[in-house]
Scaffold this motif. Sequence first.
Motif, short mmCIF file in Angstrom:
data_model
loop_
_atom_site.label_atom_id
_atom_site.label_comp_id
_atom_site.label_asym_id
_atom_site.label_seq_id
_atom_site.Cartn_x
_atom_site.Cartn_y
_atom_site.Cartn_z
N ASP A 149 48.21 20.29 9.33
CA ASP A 149 47.18 19.29 9.65
C ASP A 149 47.18 19.15 11.17
O ASP A 149 48.08 18.54 11.75
CB ASP A 149 47.47 17.95 8.97
CG ASP A 149 46.27 17.01 9.09
OD1 ASP A 149 45.46 17.21 10.01
OD2 ASP A 149 46.15 16.09 8.27
N ASP A 194 47.35 16.79 4.32
CA ASP A 194 47.56 15.41 4.76
C ASP A 194 48.92 14.87 4.31
O ASP A 194 49.45 13.95 4.93
CB ASP A 194 46.47 14.49 4.16
CG ASP A 194 45.09 14.81 4.71
OD1 ASP A 194 44.96 14.88 5.94
OD2 ASP A 194 44.15 14.98 3.90
N GLU A 243 43.74 22.74 7.77
CA GLU A 243 42.57 21.89 7.52
C GLU A 243 41.30 22.44 8.16
O GLU A 243 40.23 22.33 7.60
CB GLU A 243 42.84 20.46 8.02
CG GLU A 243 41.61 19.59 7.88
CD GLU A 243 41.85 18.10 7.98
OE1 GLU A 243 42.98 17.70 8.28
OE2 GLU A 243 40.88 17.36 7.77
N LEU A 254 45.32 17.49 13.16
CA LEU A 254 45.03 16.16 13.71
C LEU A 254 44.80 15.22 12.53
O LEU A 254 43.73 15.25 11.92
CB LEU A 254 43.78 16.20 14.61
CG LEU A 254 43.58 15.06 15.61
CD1 LEU A 254 42.42 15.36 16.56
CD2 LEU A 254 43.43 13.69 15.01
N ASP A 255 45.82 14.48 12.19
CA ASP A 255 45.67 13.53 11.10
C ASP A 255 45.20 12.21 11.68
O ASP A 255 45.64 11.81 12.75
CB ASP A 255 47.01 13.38 10.37
CG ASP A 255 46.89 12.57 9.10
OD1 ASP A 255 45.91 12.79 8.35
OD2 ASP A 255 47.76 11.73 8.84
MG LIG Z 1 44.93 14.72 7.74
#
Ligand SMILES: [Mg+2]
Length: 359
Positions: A174, A300, A133, A176-177
């Motif tokens: 990801d 995500d 991301e 840091l979701d």
């Molecule tokens: Mg995310």
Amino acid sequence: MAPMGIRLSPLGVAVFCLLGLGVLYHLYSGFLAGRFSLFGLGGEPSGGAAGPAASADGGTVDLREMLAVSVLAAVRGGDEVRRVRESNVLHEKSKGKTREGADDKMTSGDVLSNRKMFYLLKTAFPNVQINTEEHVDATDQEVILWDRKIPEDILKEIATPQEVPAESVTVWIDPLDATQEYTEDLRKYVTTMVCVAVNGKPVLGVIHKPFSEYTAWAMVDHGSNVKARASYNEKTPRIVVSRSHSGMVKQVALQTFGNQTTIIPAGGAGYKVLALLDVPDKSQEKADLYIHVTYIKKWDICAGNAILKALGGHMTTLSGEEISYTGSDGIEGGLLASIRMNHQALVRKLPSLEKTGHK
Ligand SMILES: [Mg+2]
Ligand SMILES: Nc1ncnc2c1ncn2[C@@H]1O[C@H](COP(=O)(O)O)[C@@H](OP(=O)(O)O)[C@H]1O
């Protein structure tokens, strides 16, 4: 005396030679640096899809080893996420706006977690494609070595190596979701995630909760450390939905399942998949379905998709299409995630995205 009567000054010759040496050094060191970044760390990382596609002669990789490194990466990234949150210095920024006009946020937690996770995976598996991301800063490389230990719980479930061609693999990170919720200090929603897809199909997923130090992992057809709950309410399901990118999801859910349906707004796609499972973490709410109607990115959802699939569940677009985890970063068709339910019957009940104004 030089031929043709030209006189060479010794100083001029020395300066000329030095200049020549300088040019040669510059060219050669650039060449070496290029070789190092290409073959040592797998290419120049950029934002989004970092690293080159694995070359045709990239050999094979063992998915069991990839699972071990993915768990380690999620935990190490999670340590950064926790450390930054506890320092209260987040350096919050906006990367721009989502299609719906919400701020797409980024913090030091995202950046530092991304650096750890990316370089751990890239150093262990230099020949695989890694999509992440956040932007990976090529001038800030970190070689993090994996000790090649596969944890006991993985060895217990997956007895033998699972080799696949490196070129068939795409990794999605990801770091840091639920960044929005992270900035609001809503810690329970935050996860770090890694997913491995083979030929676009999600085959292994890791979802880690840094603030409760809980990790769920699963590999399709091979095993997991998490399971489905014993029962789910298909008639009047509790539906977990986005709290910060919701679009028309509440209306869609109530229209489809009736006004008795409970809607649970929550942050993070990782958190929402865990809501469908039997997770011992006390801060984890429970739901029967996860629905999302706005645009969403593959980092995500890939890990959650792999875990659900490994446990016999499903994650598809709202019209029931499987999601391919190669190529573009985004998903246009919304999301429906279920487990131990008739997924296709749920798809038939849902209105199309055209009718909800999201297409
Ligand atoms: Mg995310
Ligand atoms: N419409 C949209 N556009 C872009 N990203 C979206 C989105 N809807 C959800 N997401 C991303 O999907 C993740 C889960 O969203 P939500 O919490 O709203 O359910 C969040 O990831 P990040 O926190 O990793 O950015 C969020 O940014």
